[in-house]
Design a protein around this motif. Sequence first.
Motif, mmCIF file in Angstrom:
data_model
loop_
_atom_site.group_PDB
_atom_site.id
_atom_site.type_symbol
_atom_site.label_atom_id
_atom_site.label_comp_id
_atom_site.label_asym_id
_atom_site.label_seq_id
_atom_site.Cartn_x
_atom_site.Cartn_y
_atom_site.Cartn_z
ATOM 1 N N VAL A 69 0.879 -1.175 0.000
ATOM 2 C CA VAL A 69 0.000 0.000 0.000
ATOM 3 C C VAL A 69 0.911 1.217 0.000
ATOM 4 O O VAL A 69 1.692 1.426 0.938
ATOM 5 N N VAL A 70 0.834 2.021 -1.063
ATOM 6 C CA VAL A 70 1.800 3.097 -1.268
ATOM 7 C C VAL A 70 1.086 4.423 -1.490
ATOM 8 O O VAL A 70 -0.029 4.465 -2.012
ATOM 9 N N GLY A 71 1.745 5.496 -1.103
ATOM 10 C CA GLY A 71 1.209 6.841 -1.295
ATOM 11 C C GLY A 71 1.978 7.826 -0.442
ATOM 12 O O GLY A 71 2.741 7.441 0.454
ATOM 13 N N GLU A 72 1.784 9.111 -0.708
ATOM 14 C CA GLU A 72 2.440 10.142 0.087
ATOM 15 C C GLU A 72 1.927 10.140 1.524
ATOM 16 O O GLU A 72 0.881 9.575 1.829
ATOM 17 N N SER A 73 2.649 10.813 2.405
ATOM 18 C CA SER A 73 2.181 10.978 3.775
ATOM 19 C C SER A 73 0.820 11.658 3.766
ATOM 20 O O SER A 73 0.606 12.622 3.025
ATOM 21 N N GLY A 74 -0.097 11.150 4.582
ATOM 22 C CA GLY A 74 -1.432 11.722 4.640
ATOM 23 C C GLY A 74 -2.408 11.138 3.650
ATOM 24 O O GLY A 74 -3.561 11.581 3.576
ATOM 25 N N SER A 75 -1.982 10.118 2.891
ATOM 26 C CA SER A 75 -2.879 9.540 1.881
ATOM 27 C C SER A 75 -3.908 8.591 2.481
ATOM 28 O O SER A 75 -4.860 8.195 1.808
ATOM 29 N N GLY A 76 -3.715 8.201 3.743
ATOM 30 C CA GLY A 76 -4.683 7.326 4.408
ATOM 31 C C GLY A 76 -4.245 5.878 4.517
ATOM 32 O O GLY A 76 -5.030 5.027 4.931
ATOM 33 N N LYS A 77 -2.997 5.583 4.193
ATOM 34 C CA LYS A 77 -2.516 4.193 4.206
ATOM 35 C C LYS A 77 -2.631 3.576 5.597
ATOM 36 O O LYS A 77 -3.279 2.544 5.781
ATOM 37 N N SER A 78 -1.971 4.203 6.553
ATOM 38 C CA SER A 78 -1.960 3.646 7.905
ATOM 39 C C SER A 78 -3.335 3.716 8.553
ATOM 40 O O SER A 78 -3.743 2.783 9.264
ATOM 41 N N VAL A 79 -4.049 4.800 8.325
ATOM 42 C CA VAL A 79 -5.365 4.959 8.952
ATOM 43 C C VAL A 79 -6.325 3.870 8.469
ATOM 44 O O VAL A 79 -7.157 3.377 9.237
ATOM 45 N N THR A 80 -6.198 3.461 7.220
ATOM 46 C CA THR A 80 -7.040 2.378 6.715
ATOM 47 C C THR A 80 -6.833 1.107 7.530
ATOM 48 O O THR A 80 -7.797 0.446 7.949
ATOM 49 N N MET A 81 -5.580 0.756 7.776
ATOM 50 C CA MET A 81 -5.296 -0.462 8.534
ATOM 51 C C MET A 81 -5.691 -0.317 10.002
ATOM 52 O O MET A 81 -6.229 -1.240 10.608
ATOM 53 N N MET A 82 -5.419 0.848 10.588
ATOM 54 C CA MET A 82 -5.810 1.062 11.978
ATOM 55 C C MET A 82 -7.328 1.042 12.136
ATOM 56 O O MET A 82 -7.858 0.607 13.165
ATOM 57 N N SER A 83 -8.032 1.492 11.110
ATOM 58 C CA SER A 83 -9.499 1.436 11.130
ATOM 59 C C SER A 83 -9.974 -0.005 11.165
ATOM 60 O O SER A 83 -10.892 -0.366 11.910
ATOM 61 N N ALA A 84 -9.349 -0.845 10.354
ATOM 62 C CA ALA A 84 -9.749 -2.253 10.295
ATOM 63 C C ALA A 84 -9.475 -2.976 11.599
ATOM 64 O O ALA A 84 -10.238 -3.875 11.992
ATOM 65 N N LEU A 85 -8.423 -2.578 12.309
ATOM 66 C CA LEU A 85 -7.994 -3.306 13.504
ATOM 67 C C LEU A 85 -8.496 -2.688 14.801
ATOM 68 O O LEU A 85 -8.137 -3.147 15.889
ATOM 69 N N GLY A 86 -9.301 -1.627 14.708
ATOM 70 C CA GLY A 86 -9.823 -1.000 15.916
ATOM 71 C C GLY A 86 -8.769 -0.288 16.726
ATOM 72 O O GLY A 86 -8.840 -0.248 17.955
ATOM 73 N N LEU A 87 -7.766 0.293 16.050
ATOM 74 C CA LEU A 87 -6.663 0.960 16.743
ATOM 75 C C LEU A 87 -6.662 2.471 16.536
ATOM 76 O O LEU A 87 -5.636 3.128 16.738
ATOM 77 N N LEU A 88 -7.781 3.031 16.147
ATOM 78 C CA LEU A 88 -7.856 4.475 15.958
ATOM 79 C C LEU A 88 -7.791 5.192 17.305
ATOM 80 O O LEU A 88 -8.307 4.690 18.310
ATOM 81 N N PRO A 89 -7.194 6.386 17.337
ATOM 82 C CA PRO A 89 -7.238 7.173 18.575
ATOM 83 C C PRO A 89 -8.665 7.596 18.885
ATOM 84 O O PRO A 89 -9.564 7.478 18.045
#
Length: 333
Positions: A40-60
């Motif tokens: 999963v590739v893209g510039e910073s802020g593209s939503g890469k990490s947030v997508t995975m954290m959303s799936a795993l219930g790890l959002l702040p």
Amino acid sequence: MTEPLLSIDEIVTEFRVEGGVVRAVNGVSLDVRPGETVGVVGESGSGKSVTMMSALGLLPGHGRVVAGHARFRGRDLVGLAERELERIRGREIGLVFQDPMTAFNPVMTVGEQIAEGLRRHQAGLSRRAAGARVVELLAEVGIPAPERRARQYPHEFSGGMRQRAMIAMAMANRPALIIADEPTTALDVTIQAQILDLLGRVQQETEAALIMITHDLGVIAEMTERVVVMYAGRVVETADVDTVFHEARHPYTRGLLRSLPRLDHRVAELPAIGGQPPNPQALPPGCSYRPRCPLNQGRDECLTRPELNPAGRGHRSACHFHAELAGLTGGVE
């Protein structure tokens, strides 16, 4: 074709911030099959990490999934109770975080933290057996003097050794899926290569699927079979790695590829994508890439948000004019 191990379907994630709501992930879908490696590739802020954290219930606390599903082995993780998620994270899904210094507890030894994950997910495992397994794991990831190192604290490890210890923790329970979030950030080139080689070896030994989140296309080329390109919280292109590198059909992907240094092509300076990624609180109407896109040229179609449409076998692009890029080998001028 085998059923997906993880299937993320139209995930939408919002964060409450001062002045309103930011939609950081806007309808992202992707599948990962058993044993597959997906980048999963893209510039910073593209939503890469947030997508995975959303799936795993790890959002702040100020983030929440407002739509979509994330099914792991057929079970929807979105909305699952925290206790159930904890049974899956660490046992069936292993995580390698971007910054192991903040991921480790600074007041517990590295060995204690790895052992805690083992005993939590393996009922009946004694402290002695967990400690022995920790030493084995640290040795497997190439940490010298593993018995002594297991008794040390995270700050006593170098950056590369902390990342190795994080990989040991991720693989401890032989998960079916490993998610590596920018695992080589802030490491020097030699250590980066060692960490990537280690991840590949771990995946081969455990037969786990691997999601590699990165902004580095060199890592994508070396490690992955299939690529998901993200921009402004959406997937803009997806295909197998060879297709993305040789037949990219989205101007953003081509811009990323043009910025890569090449040994067979000398230039005075590397071309860059003009402009800046959009403010997620004020996305432009239509295609989010429109202000930076060389194909735009004032076309009315660009004022309508493009869907992720077929651009070839197993290849999808979110560009109204992806057909104009067919057959081009270089970047978009």
